[in-house]
Design a protein around this motif. Structure first.
Motif, short mmCIF file in Angstrom:
data_model
loop_
_atom_site.label_atom_id
_atom_site.label_comp_id
_atom_site.label_asym_id
_atom_site.label_seq_id
_atom_site.Cartn_x
_atom_site.Cartn_y
_atom_site.Cartn_z
N UNK A 181 21.85 17.32 47.08
CA UNK A 181 23.24 17.49 46.65
C UNK A 181 24.24 16.91 47.66
N UNK A 182 23.80 16.57 48.86
CA UNK A 182 24.75 16.18 49.90
C UNK A 182 25.49 14.88 49.59
N UNK A 183 24.89 14.03 48.73
CA UNK A 183 25.56 12.78 48.37
C UNK A 183 26.51 12.97 47.19
N UNK A 184 26.62 14.20 46.69
CA UNK A 184 27.54 14.48 45.60
C UNK A 184 26.82 14.67 44.27
N UNK A 185 27.53 15.27 43.33
CA UNK A 185 26.91 15.55 42.03
C UNK A 185 26.84 14.32 41.13
N UNK A 186 27.32 13.17 41.62
CA UNK A 186 27.29 11.94 40.83
C UNK A 186 25.91 11.28 40.81
N UNK A 187 25.02 11.65 41.73
CA UNK A 187 23.78 10.91 41.91
C UNK A 187 22.92 10.83 40.65
N UNK A 194 29.44 21.05 50.10
CA UNK A 194 29.72 19.61 49.96
C UNK A 194 30.47 19.30 48.67
N UNK A 195 30.83 20.33 47.92
CA UNK A 195 31.61 20.14 46.70
C UNK A 195 30.82 19.58 45.54
N UNK A 196 29.52 19.86 45.50
CA UNK A 196 28.69 19.39 44.40
C UNK A 196 28.56 20.47 43.34
N UNK A 197 28.78 20.10 42.09
CA UNK A 197 28.70 21.02 40.98
C UNK A 197 27.32 20.92 40.35
N UNK A 198 26.52 21.97 40.48
CA UNK A 198 25.15 21.94 39.98
C UNK A 198 25.10 21.84 38.45
#
Length: 291
Positions: A209-215, A240-244
Motif C-alpha cells: 500500500x505504500x505506493x498508494x491505492x492506485x497501483x 500513507x493515505x491508501x484506501x483499501x
C-alpha cells in the motif's frame, strides 16, 4: 520464451540479424525502472521473429515487447501440461516491485511449510546476495537449501526471457533434496515483470500500500496475470493515505475475477490464505495430496 534463447541467438547473430538498429537514446525508451549505464557500444537487432532484441550487462539477447493492454487473468499463460515434476519440483515464482515484501513472504512460506514438505529456495538480486542472506539469517531453511543468484542486469530477463540462471540451481536443489516445492523470488522490478511458465508453475505477485491505492489499476502482467495477487502492508494504509476499498474495487476489475489477498506478511496476516492457494495449485498440478 524458452530457456534455450541464449544458445539459439548466439549461433544466429552473425547469420540472421541483418537489420542493425543504431543505439540512439530515442530508440531505447522502453519503460522499466533500471538505469542503462553502458561502458561499451551496444547494438540492437531485429531477430528472425521480427522482434527487436538487445543485450547488455552480460545478459543473453532479449526483447522488451510493447504491451498493448494490461492483460487479462482469464487469458494468462496456463501452467505447462507436460511438466516432469521428478526433474524439477513444483515451482512457485514470487515477483513484485522493490520493498513490497517478497523476501518476507518467502520466509513466511518456508516457516509455514517446512515441517511437512521438502522445500528449497532461490533468490534473485542484481548485484548482491542480500535476499538469500536474509533467508539464511532468519533460519528460513537450512543454508544448503538456499541459493542466491546475481542477475547482473534486468531482473525480469532472468525470470522471463532467459531463465537458465534460475533453472540450473532450481533443478539442482530439487534433485539434491527431493523437493516437493521450490520457491523462486524475482529481483525487484516494475509492474510489467512476470514469470515465464517454463520457470514458474504458480505465480504470486506482491505489491504493497505504500505506493498508494492506485497501483492495482495501473495494471501490467504482474497485476493482471499472476495466479495470485498479494496486497501487503495493509496495516500502514491509513498512514500513507491508501484506501483499501479502492484497492479492492480496482483489483476485482483489473484481475478479471482472479484471486487476491490483503496481507500483513510480517505479522502473519493473510499468510495462511496464501498457503492455501499454493497448496491447492500444487495438488492440482502434481496430483499429490497435502500433508
Amino acid at each position: 520464451m524458452c530457456c534455450t534463447l541464449h544458445a539459439r541467438f548466439r549461433c544466429t547473430i552473425t547469420s540472421c540479424y541483418h537489420h542493425k538498429i543504431p543505439n540512439r537514446e530515442d530508440d531505447h525508451d522502453h519503460d522499466h525502472d533500471h538505469d542503462h549505464h553502458h561502458h561499451h557500444k551496444e547494438e540492437s537487432w531485429i531477430g528472425p521473429d521480427g522482434k527487436v532484441y538487445h543485450s547488455h550487462d552480460g545478459l543473453a539477447p532479449h526483447s522488451h515487447d510493447p504491451i498493448e493492454s494490461p492483460g487479462y487473468f482469464t487469458r494468462r499463460a496456463p501452467p505447462l501440461l507436460n511438466r516432469d515434476f521428478n526433474e524439477r519440483a513444483f515451482t512457485v515464482g514470487i515477483g513484485g516491485p522493490v520493498g513490497t515484501g517478497k523476501t518476507a513472504l518467502m520466509l513466511a512460506l518456508c516457516e509455514f511449510l517446512r515441517e511437512k514438505y521438502s522445500l528449497a529456495a532461490v533468490t534473485n538480486d542484481i548485484f548482491t546476495k542480500e535476499d538469500g542472506e536474509f533467508l539464511i539469517k532468519h533460519g528460513a531453511l537450512p543454508e544448503e537449501r538456499i541459493r542466491a543468484v546475481e542477475t547482473g542486469g534486468c531482473p525480469h530477463a532472468a525470470i522471463r526471457e532467459d531463465i537458465s540462471i534460475n533453472l540450473g540451481p532450481l533443478e539442482e536443489l530439487s534433485n539434491l533434496y527431493k523437493a516437493d516445492i521450490l520457491l523462486c523470488e524475482s529481483g525487484g522490478d516494475n509492474l510489467a515483470a512476470n514469470f515465464s511458465r517454463e520457470l514458474a508453475d504458480y505465480i504470486i505477485y506482491i505489491i504493497d500500500v505504500s505506493a498508494g491505492d492506485k497501483i492495482p489499476r495501473k495494471g501490467g502482467p504482474g497485476i493482471t496475470q499472476a495466479d495470485l495477487l498479494v496486497i501487503n502492508k495493509t496495516d500502514i494504509a491509513a498512514a500513507v493515505g491508501a484506501d483499501l476499498s479502492v484497492m479492492e474495487r480496482d483489483s476485482l476489475r483489473m484481475r478479471d475475477g482472479g484471486p487476491f489477498v490483503f496481507a500483513q506478511v510480517k505479522h502473519g496476516v493473510g499468510v495462511k490464505e496464501i498457503v492455501e492457494h499454493v497448496l491447492g495449485a500444487w495438488e492440482t498440478a502434481t496430483s499429490k495430496k497435502r500433508l
